[in-house]
Motif scaffolding. Structure first.
Motif, short mmCIF file in Angstrom:
data_model
loop_
_atom_site.label_atom_id
_atom_site.label_comp_id
_atom_site.label_asym_id
_atom_site.label_seq_id
_atom_site.Cartn_x
_atom_site.Cartn_y
_atom_site.Cartn_z
N ARG A 8 35.40 53.03 -4.03
CA ARG A 8 34.73 52.26 -5.09
C ARG A 8 34.24 53.20 -6.19
O ARG A 8 34.17 52.84 -7.36
N TRP A 9 33.90 54.43 -5.82
CA TRP A 9 33.34 55.39 -6.77
C TRP A 9 34.37 56.37 -7.29
O TRP A 9 34.32 56.77 -8.45
N ILE A 10 35.29 56.80 -6.44
CA ILE A 10 36.35 57.73 -6.85
C ILE A 10 37.63 56.92 -6.94
O ILE A 10 38.16 56.48 -5.92
N TRP A 46 33.83 56.25 -13.69
CA TRP A 46 33.06 55.04 -13.90
C TRP A 46 33.75 54.05 -14.84
O TRP A 46 33.85 52.86 -14.52
N PRO A 47 34.28 54.48 -16.00
CA PRO A 47 34.90 53.50 -16.91
C PRO A 47 36.27 52.99 -16.45
O PRO A 47 36.79 52.04 -17.03
N LEU A 48 36.85 53.57 -15.42
CA LEU A 48 38.17 53.15 -14.96
C LEU A 48 38.06 51.86 -14.13
O LEU A 48 37.03 51.57 -13.55
N SER A 49 39.17 51.13 -14.06
CA SER A 49 39.18 49.90 -13.27
C SER A 49 39.22 50.23 -11.79
O SER A 49 39.54 51.35 -11.38
N ASN A 50 38.95 49.23 -10.94
CA ASN A 50 38.97 49.42 -9.50
C ASN A 50 40.35 49.20 -8.89
O ASN A 50 40.51 49.30 -7.70
N HIS A 51 41.34 48.90 -9.70
CA HIS A 51 42.69 48.68 -9.19
C HIS A 51 43.30 50.01 -8.77
O HIS A 51 42.97 51.04 -9.35
N PRO A 52 44.19 50.00 -7.78
CA PRO A 52 44.83 51.24 -7.33
C PRO A 52 45.54 51.92 -8.49
O PRO A 52 46.23 51.28 -9.28
N GLY A 53 45.34 53.20 -8.62
CA GLY A 53 45.99 53.96 -9.68
C GLY A 53 45.22 53.92 -10.99
O GLY A 53 45.58 54.58 -11.94
#
Length: 57
Positions: A8-10, A46-53
């Motif tokens: 969730r964080w990385i 943090w600004p990235l989405s939680n979707h894989p990749g």
């Protein structure tokens, strides 16, 4: 298959690989470095989405 909570964080694959490498190291200095890495990686991702990749497609 459920992902570990740290994902969730990385959010980047390279960050997750580095986390696994650092988490496998024993010793108090290794734990300190792991904590530092998680803090910096979480702030950067943090600004990235939680979707894989990290993409939303």
């Amino acid at each position: 298959m459920e992902q570990p909570a740290i994902h969730r964080w990385i959010k980047t694959e390279c960050g997750r690989a580095k986390y696994a490498e650092l988490a496998a190291r024993p010793g108090p200095l290794a734990r300190l470095r792991l904590g530092w890495f998680v803090l910096i990686a979480a702030l950067r991702d943090w600004p990235l989405s939680n979707h894989p990749g990290g993409s939303e497609s």
